[in-house]
Design an enzyme around this catalytic site. Structure first.
Site, PDB file in Angstrom:
ATOM      1  N   TYR A  29     -11.633   2.881   9.558  1.00  0.00           N
ATOM      2  CA  TYR A  29     -12.811   3.208   8.728  1.00  0.00           C
ATOM      3  C   TYR A  29     -13.158   2.138   7.707  1.00  0.00           C
ATOM      4  O   TYR A  29     -14.076   2.307   6.922  1.00  0.00           O
ATOM      5  CB  TYR A  29     -12.624   4.561   8.031  1.00  0.00           C
ATOM      6  CG  TYR A  29     -11.330   4.753   7.284  1.00  0.00           C
ATOM      7  CD1 TYR A  29     -11.147   4.216   6.011  1.00  0.00           C
ATOM      8  CD2 TYR A  29     -10.281   5.475   7.845  1.00  0.00           C
ATOM      9  CE1 TYR A  29      -9.951   4.381   5.338  1.00  0.00           C
ATOM     10  CE2 TYR A  29      -9.087   5.651   7.175  1.00  0.00           C
ATOM     11  CZ  TYR A  29      -8.926   5.104   5.924  1.00  0.00           C
ATOM     12  OH  TYR A  29      -7.742   5.264   5.261  1.00  0.00           O
ATOM     13  N   LYS A  30     -12.413   1.029   7.690  1.00  0.00           N
ATOM     14  CA  LYS A  30     -12.741  -0.042   6.753  1.00  0.00           C
ATOM     15  C   LYS A  30     -13.686  -1.021   7.451  1.00  0.00           C
ATOM     16  O   LYS A  30     -14.828  -0.684   7.699  1.00  0.00           O
ATOM     17  CB  LYS A  30     -11.451  -0.681   6.238  1.00  0.00           C
ATOM     18  CG  LYS A  30     -10.677   0.323   5.356  1.00  0.00           C
ATOM     19  CD  LYS A  30      -9.296  -0.100   4.975  1.00  0.00           C
ATOM     20  CE  LYS A  30      -8.676   0.976   4.089  1.00  0.00           C
ATOM     21  NZ  LYS A  30      -7.209   0.930   4.045  1.00  0.00           N
TER      22      LYS A  30
ATOM     23  N   ASP B   9       0.718  -4.318   8.914  1.00  0.00           N
ATOM     24  CA  ASP B   9      -0.382  -3.398   8.643  1.00  0.00           C
ATOM     25  C   ASP B   9      -1.642  -4.253   8.470  1.00  0.00           C
ATOM     26  O   ASP B   9      -1.725  -5.067   7.546  1.00  0.00           O
ATOM     27  CB  ASP B   9      -0.092  -2.574   7.381  1.00  0.00           C
ATOM     28  CG  ASP B   9      -1.150  -1.503   7.134  1.00  0.00           C
ATOM     29  OD1 ASP B   9      -2.305  -1.698   7.555  1.00  0.00           O
ATOM     30  OD2 ASP B   9      -0.810  -0.489   6.498  1.00  0.00           O
TER      31      ASP B   9
ATOM     32  N   PHE C  47       0.849  -1.179   0.000  1.00  0.00           N
ATOM     33  CA  PHE C  47       0.000   0.000   0.000  1.00  0.00           C
ATOM     34  C   PHE C  47       0.897   1.246   0.000  1.00  0.00           C
ATOM     35  O   PHE C  47       1.863   1.311   0.760  1.00  0.00           O
ATOM     36  CB  PHE C  47      -0.914  -0.009   1.225  1.00  0.00           C
ATOM     37  CG  PHE C  47      -1.995   1.025   1.165  1.00  0.00           C
ATOM     38  CD1 PHE C  47      -3.162   0.794   0.451  1.00  0.00           C
ATOM     39  CD2 PHE C  47      -1.833   2.256   1.784  1.00  0.00           C
ATOM     40  CE1 PHE C  47      -4.157   1.760   0.386  1.00  0.00           C
ATOM     41  CE2 PHE C  47      -2.827   3.225   1.721  1.00  0.00           C
ATOM     42  CZ  PHE C  47      -3.987   2.975   1.017  1.00  0.00           C
TER      43      PHE C  47
ATOM     44  N   ARG D 246     -12.093  -4.148  -7.995  1.00  0.00           N
ATOM     45  CA  ARG D 246     -12.017  -4.765  -6.666  1.00  0.00           C
ATOM     46  C   ARG D 246     -13.407  -4.765  -6.027  1.00  0.00           C
ATOM     47  O   ARG D 246     -14.048  -3.722  -5.918  1.00  0.00           O
ATOM     48  CB  ARG D 246     -11.045  -3.955  -5.812  1.00  0.00           C
ATOM     49  CG  ARG D 246     -10.735  -4.570  -4.474  1.00  0.00           C
ATOM     50  CD  ARG D 246      -9.690  -3.779  -3.731  1.00  0.00           C
ATOM     51  NE  ARG D 246     -10.201  -2.470  -3.318  1.00  0.00           N
ATOM     52  CZ  ARG D 246      -9.650  -1.715  -2.359  1.00  0.00           C
ATOM     53  NH1 ARG D 246      -8.545  -2.114  -1.767  1.00  0.00           N
ATOM     54  NH2 ARG D 246     -10.157  -0.550  -2.032  1.00  0.00           N
TER      55      ARG D 246
HETATM   56  C1  LIG Z   1      -6.441   2.003   3.968  1.00  0.00           C
HETATM   57  C2  LIG Z   1      -5.015   1.697   4.270  1.00  0.00           C
HETATM   58  C3  LIG Z   1      -4.225   2.630   4.936  1.00  0.00           C
HETATM   59  C4  LIG Z   1      -4.794   3.967   5.287  1.00  0.00           C
HETATM   60  O1  LIG Z   1      -3.912   4.901   5.764  1.00  0.00           O
HETATM   61  P1  LIG Z   1      -4.475   6.318   6.215  1.00  0.00           P
HETATM   62  O2  LIG Z   1      -3.386   6.919   6.957  1.00  0.00           O
HETATM   63  O3  LIG Z   1      -5.725   6.083   6.998  1.00  0.00           O
HETATM   64  O4  LIG Z   1      -4.844   7.080   4.985  1.00  0.00           O
HETATM   65  C5  LIG Z   1      -2.923   2.268   5.260  1.00  0.00           C
HETATM   66  N1  LIG Z   1      -2.436   1.053   4.911  1.00  0.00           N
HETATM   67  C6  LIG Z   1      -3.178   0.153   4.236  1.00  0.00           C
HETATM   68  C7  LIG Z   1      -2.620  -1.173   3.901  1.00  0.00           C
HETATM   69  C8  LIG Z   1      -4.484   0.455   3.897  1.00  0.00           C
HETATM   70  O5  LIG Z   1      -5.213  -0.417   3.236  1.00  0.00           O
END
Ligand SMILES: *Cc1c(COP(=O)(O)O)cnc(C)c1O
Length: 409
Positions: free
Chosen positions: A221-222, A196, A127, A368
């Site tokens: 938020y997911k 992560d 990511f 996705r």
């Molecule tokens: C959604 C996501 C993030 C989000 O990071 P933010 O700091 O909230 O924008 C980080 N890492 C992964 C793997 C994600 O899927």
């Protein structure tokens, strides 16, 4: 065909022990929401709880609510509720900041704990923010980034590696890492591991302590349904807490924030990960989402998620649709999503959204579809599969409006 699949789907829904939880979410009519992996849906209880916090705790309670409504304990309280859902103890997690900021704090802390080593090892295509957060530390001369494809990560672990930084469920493909094996390999090389969990927390059974993980971050938020920009969470294994020093030494990470001393002294435990004043409204919304996930149980969610995606693939098969699946075919080896490769994935995704089937597109060619199990029905799978088949077979996606890119894709 359609009737037959819908009938089977309805039977599966009737037998689904999680069916009752759909009502615990506010979902728009005529929408099949396959993007809970990007922004979770709104729990029915959230607006009332927010009203209570805003009108009552803030409006009436004012500053007194730091004590009376335990605002001061909110980051730890919500972290403590997330803890069992990721296989750790309540005092090992705090809900704070964004995932990106937590990555920065923990990558820096890992470098500090592995003096003499500078390499942060990760995989290309991780990511973006995970890879970008290394860049700032590189610029400060503290880190050196090394990327190796996932099948070569273990060979890339050597005496220079301070930290192995991996995303448990890949955001694009849904591939799941073997957390225990990767953690063990990193430890054998003398490195720490930072997981992560953004695409795992709340959707998959995660056992950080069972895998002897060192550090972790994840998103609120997911699958935790905390709302847009919800606070994230960070985990530090108890055995590392005393020696952990993170660089954002704000007053909320101080041992005695209200002593107003001139000198920084880190709080004894996980609290040292906090930086500034907690976003109380964001934490209040996140807490509702986390409570709901805990009530349903992650194991049950994970089981249903697999059943949903398996049924979706079965429906595509019944329709004779042959799309390139980039997620693992074995549902135990993927997260709560299915990703398909198609050169026109963007336009296909837009055409689906126009029909009320909301998935997302990941550059350059991935469609996705996420299967948040708390609020999706098997009937949604049958219908979404039919829409996808129709969009492709009719060539509907070729309409010019479906190729225009918005700022957020
Ligand atoms: C959604 C996501 C993030 C989000 O990071 P933010 O700091 O909230 O924008 C980080 N890492 C992964 C793997 C994600 O899927």
């Amino acid at each position: 065909m359609r009737e037959e699949l819908v009938r089977r789907a309805r039977d599966l829904d009737a037998a689904d022990p999680l069916a009752e939880y759909r009502e615990r979410f506010i979902l728009p009519e005529n929408v099949i929401y396959l993007d809970g992996n990007s922004l979770g849906a709104l729990p029915t209880a959230t607006p009332a709880r927010m009203q209570e916090v805003i009108r009552g705790e803030w409006g009436e309670g004012l500053i007194r609510s730091w004590n009376d409504a335990d605002w001061i304990g909110a980051a730890r309280r919500v972290g403590g509720k997330i803890a069992p859902l990721i296989g750790v103890q309540p005092h090992e997690v705090v809900a704070c900041d964004s995932t990106s900021v937590n990555l920065y704090k923990l990558i820096a802390a890992a470098l500090d704990m592995r003096a003499g080593r500078k390499v942060i090892l990760s995989e290309p295509g991780n990511f973006p923010t995970d890879l970008y957060m290394i860049a700032g530390l590189e610029r400060q001369g503290l880190a050196e980034r090394r990327l190796a494809p996932r099948d070569q990560l273990i060979e890339a672990l050597d005496d220079d590696v301070a930290l192995l930084l991996l995303t448990h469920v890949h955001y694009k493909t849904g591939d799941v890492f073997d957390m225990a094996a990767m953690t063990k390999a990193a430890h054998e090389a003398g490195a720490l591991v930072l997981w992560d969990l953004s695409h795992s927390g709340g959707a998959l059974s995660v056992d950080l302590n069972g895998c002897e993980a060192d550090l972790a971050v994840g998103c609120g938020y997911k699958y935790f349904n905390g709302g847009p920009g919800a606070p994230a969470y960070a985990f530090v294994a108890e055995r590392h807490q005393k020696a952990l020093h993170q660089p954002l030494t704000g007053w909320f990470g101080h041992a005695a924030p209200f002593a107003f001393s001139d000198d920084y002294a880190p709080a004894p435990g996980i609290d040292r990960l906090q930086c500034g004043t907690a976003p109380i409204l964001g934490l209040a919304a996140l807490e509702v989402g986390v409570d709901l996930v805990a009530e349903i149980s992650v194991d049950r969610l994970a089981r249903k998620s697999r059943a949903l995606s398996e049924f979706f693939l079965e429906c595509l098969g019944e329709w004779g649709l042959d799309l390139e699946l980039v997620s693992p075919l074995d549902s135990t080896r993927r997260g709560s999503q299915l990703s398909f490769r198609h050169a026109e994935a963007y336009a296909i995704c837009q055409a689906l959204i126009a029909r009320g089937v909301i998935g997302d597109f990941r550059d350059p060619d991935i469609l996705r579809l996420g299967f948040a199990p708390a609020y999706l029905r098997f009937e949604d799978m049958a219908e979404a599969a039919r829409h996808l088949v129709e969009v492709l077979e009719s060539g509907e996606w070729k309409k010019p409006e479906f190729s225009e890119r918005a700022a957020v894709t």
